[in-house]
Write a protein that holds these residues in place. Structure first.
Motif, short mmCIF file in Angstrom:
data_model
loop_
_atom_site.label_atom_id
_atom_site.label_comp_id
_atom_site.label_asym_id
_atom_site.label_seq_id
_atom_site.Cartn_x
_atom_site.Cartn_y
_atom_site.Cartn_z
N PRO A 67 0.82 -1.23 0.00
CA PRO A 67 0.00 0.00 0.00
C PRO A 67 0.84 1.26 0.00
N GLU A 68 1.98 1.23 0.70
CA GLU A 68 2.83 2.42 0.76
C GLU A 68 3.42 2.74 -0.61
N GLY A 101 -6.69 -5.75 11.20
CA GLY A 101 -6.54 -5.50 12.62
C GLY A 101 -5.56 -4.40 12.96
N ASP A 102 -5.15 -3.61 11.96
CA ASP A 102 -4.10 -2.63 12.19
C ASP A 102 -4.41 -1.36 11.41
N ASP A 103 -3.77 -0.25 11.78
CA ASP A 103 -3.95 1.00 11.05
C ASP A 103 -3.55 0.88 9.59
N ARG A 104 -2.66 -0.04 9.31
CA ARG A 104 -2.24 -0.21 7.91
C ARG A 104 -3.42 -0.62 7.04
N GLY A 105 -4.42 -1.26 7.63
CA GLY A 105 -5.61 -1.62 6.88
C GLY A 105 -6.43 -0.41 6.49
N TRP A 141 -15.64 -5.10 5.50
CA TRP A 141 -14.59 -4.11 5.74
C TRP A 141 -13.78 -3.85 4.47
N LEU A 142 -13.42 -4.92 3.75
CA LEU A 142 -12.59 -4.78 2.55
C LEU A 142 -13.34 -4.06 1.44
N THR A 228 -10.74 -7.27 14.60
CA THR A 228 -11.52 -6.04 14.65
C THR A 228 -10.64 -4.86 14.25
N PRO A 229 -11.04 -4.07 13.27
CA PRO A 229 -10.25 -2.89 12.90
C PRO A 229 -10.16 -1.91 14.06
N PRO A 230 -9.01 -1.26 14.26
CA PRO A 230 -8.88 -0.28 15.34
C PRO A 230 -9.82 0.90 15.10
#
Length: 490
Positions: A67-68, A101-105, A141-142, A228-230
């Motif tokens: 993603p980056e 499950g992370d901000d990267r998502g 979510w996706l 669970t997404p943050p």
């Protein structure tokens, strides 16, 4: 993550360019695509400029990237967005649970929405994972902004899909046996041949990890903890506003710098984001590129170049999202069940059986009771053994300030109470919480904000509020407050 290029009317179901991208073996996938007659390239922070130039001028059928790096292409002044990314019709996200499950998502979803502005049409999103306990929620979510507007399907055991009469979804074509697996964090288990028996050795090297492992296995075969997404990713929203401005050139494409080229002498070793160079950190500034650490010796801000020399360690190149590292309410309760006598339905070694017996003989009488939770006193040390998990215990400590120790660190199993706490004071504090209807967000050390990526884009108050919301577990708190409590002195 793999992006597949093609024409707008390409058929993802029939086109081999939609082949999933195994994150662990990108080189093998590249060879496989070549064998199929498809062009494929790998692009990440360590990719040299010469290869980047080739990708920009001759876009491959499949691009394996992050993603980056995808965001760097979207804001890059050297990239012809329409030529390189305009033909993308599908994105495959491998190990989607690690993103969700992370901000990267959240960052990934925002980048995909911006990518669709380039393509001018929705992009098919495919998430792959063997360790998702809530596949329907992960699929929603996706879908991002398309949730509820576009069709989607989660293919997983025990999950009925559209048109399925039975309780399980039909497997995808081919010799594939999808199954959920019980996988603890930071471990990966391989698949197995159809008809064979699952076989795995879970090694615990300490007394505490033995109890945690037994709790995992007690949940039974096939159980996977939900991802669970943050909540409240305000810092990502701020960062994406800046990045979208660069992409759209609405405010000015030279206001904020793009990726910096990293050089060791005359050798280019990759690229890095400007935030890694500007965020406040004590000591020498380090980077992690090319599989090793580097120390920054000079930054040429005008030409966007960073000069480095080898270092022994301390490089930074990964996300820090301010996520909670403790155990969940579910696993903490399972540990309590093990101490109360429940055995996991697996074979245990002699050492493991002896370890569990020691736990139950020596520790269980002072930490668990079948009739509810325990409050124990050893002199001035007063502990409420909730077995509610890290986040719930942190929330309990903030919700019950009249009886909780104000200087404690949250734990997975217990909350430290004030040394003058009595059963009467504790009951009054619980009544003050109104049975879980008057809960308080946990306290956050302002220094913890440094671990939140892009926190500099927020005010201190908003950054602290974001972390507090992520630390809270109101459902776990309500369960703990509703449970009977016994008070014992030793």
């Amino acid at each position: 993550m793999a992006a597949a290029n093609g024409t707008a009317d390409a058929d993802p179901a029939a086109d081999p360019s939609a082949t999933p991208a195994p994150a662990a073996a990108p080189s093998a996938l590249l060879r496989f695509m070549t064998w199929l007659g498809r062009s494929a390239e790998l692009l990440h922070g360590d990719t040299k400029e010469s290869r980047r130039r080739r990708i920009r001028t001759d876009p491959p059928d499949i691009l394996l990237t992050t993603p980056e790096s995808l965001e760097a292409m979207l804001i890059g002044v050297k990239t012809d967005h329409a030529q390189l990314l305009g033909g993308v019709w599908a994105v495959v996200v491998d190990e989607v649970h690690a993103f969700a499950g992370d901000d990267r998502g959240w960052h990934l979803l925002a980048v995909l929405e911006r990518l669709e502005r380039v393509t001018g049409r929705p992009i098919q999103r495919i998430g792959l994972s063997a360790t998702v306990g809530n596949p329907e929620r992960q699929m929603t979510w996706l879908q991002g902004a398309g949730a509820g507007k576009r069709p989607g399907r989660a293919i997983a055991p025990g999950l009925a899909g559209p048109g399925d009469a039975g309780g399980t979804a039909a497997p995808p074509p081919g010799k594939v046996e999808p199954h959920r697996r019980l996988v603890p964090p930071a471990h990966r288990w391989t698949g197995r041949r159809p008809g064979s028996t699952r076989n795995c050795l879970l090694l615990a090297t300490t007394k505490d990890t033995l109890l945690q492992a037994a709790a995992l296995l007690l949940r039974g075969r096939g159980w996977v903890e939900a991802v669970t997404p943050p909540p409240e990713p305000r810092h990502l929203v701020a960062q994406q506003l800046l990045a979208a401005t660069l992409q759209e050139h609405r405010v000015g494409d030279q206001l904020w710098p793009a990726q910096f080229t990293v050089l060791a002498g005359r050798k280019e070793i990759g690229q890095t984001a400007p935030s890694v160079l500007t965020e406040e950190r004590p000591g020498p500034r380090g980077l992690l590129l090319g599989g090793r650490s580097w120390q920054v010796t000079f930054v040429d801000w005008g030409r966007k170049r960073v000069f480095v020399e080898p270092a022994d360690g301390g490089g930074v190149a990964k996300w820090t999202s301010g996520s909670v590292a403790g155990l969940s309410h579910t696993l903490a309760r399972a540990m309590r069940e093990v101490l109360l006598g429940a055995d996991p339905p697996v074979s245990l070694t002699g050492w493991a059986r002896a370890g569990l017996e020691q736990w139950r003989d020596e520790d269980a009488p002072e930490t668990v009771h079948p009739g509810g939770s325990l409050v124990t006193r050893h002199g001035t040390d007063v502990r409420w053994w909730t077995w509610a998990g890290h986040r719930a215990n942190a929330t309990l400590a903030a919700t019950l300030p009249s009886v909780s120790d104000p200087v404690q660190r949250p734990t997975d199993c217990w909350v430290r109470l004030r040394e003058d706490a009595t059963p009467e004071l504790w009951r009054a504090a619980r009544e003050g919480a109104e049975g879980g209807n008057a809960l308080v967000l946990p306290d956050v050390d302002p220094r913890a904000v440094r671990g939140l990526k892009f926190s500099a884009a927020l005010s201190q108050r908003l950054a602290v509020s974001t972390l507090a919301a992520r630390l809270a577990d109101f459902e776990g708190v309500r369960a703990a407050l509703a449970e009977p409590v016994r008070f014992e002195s030793r």
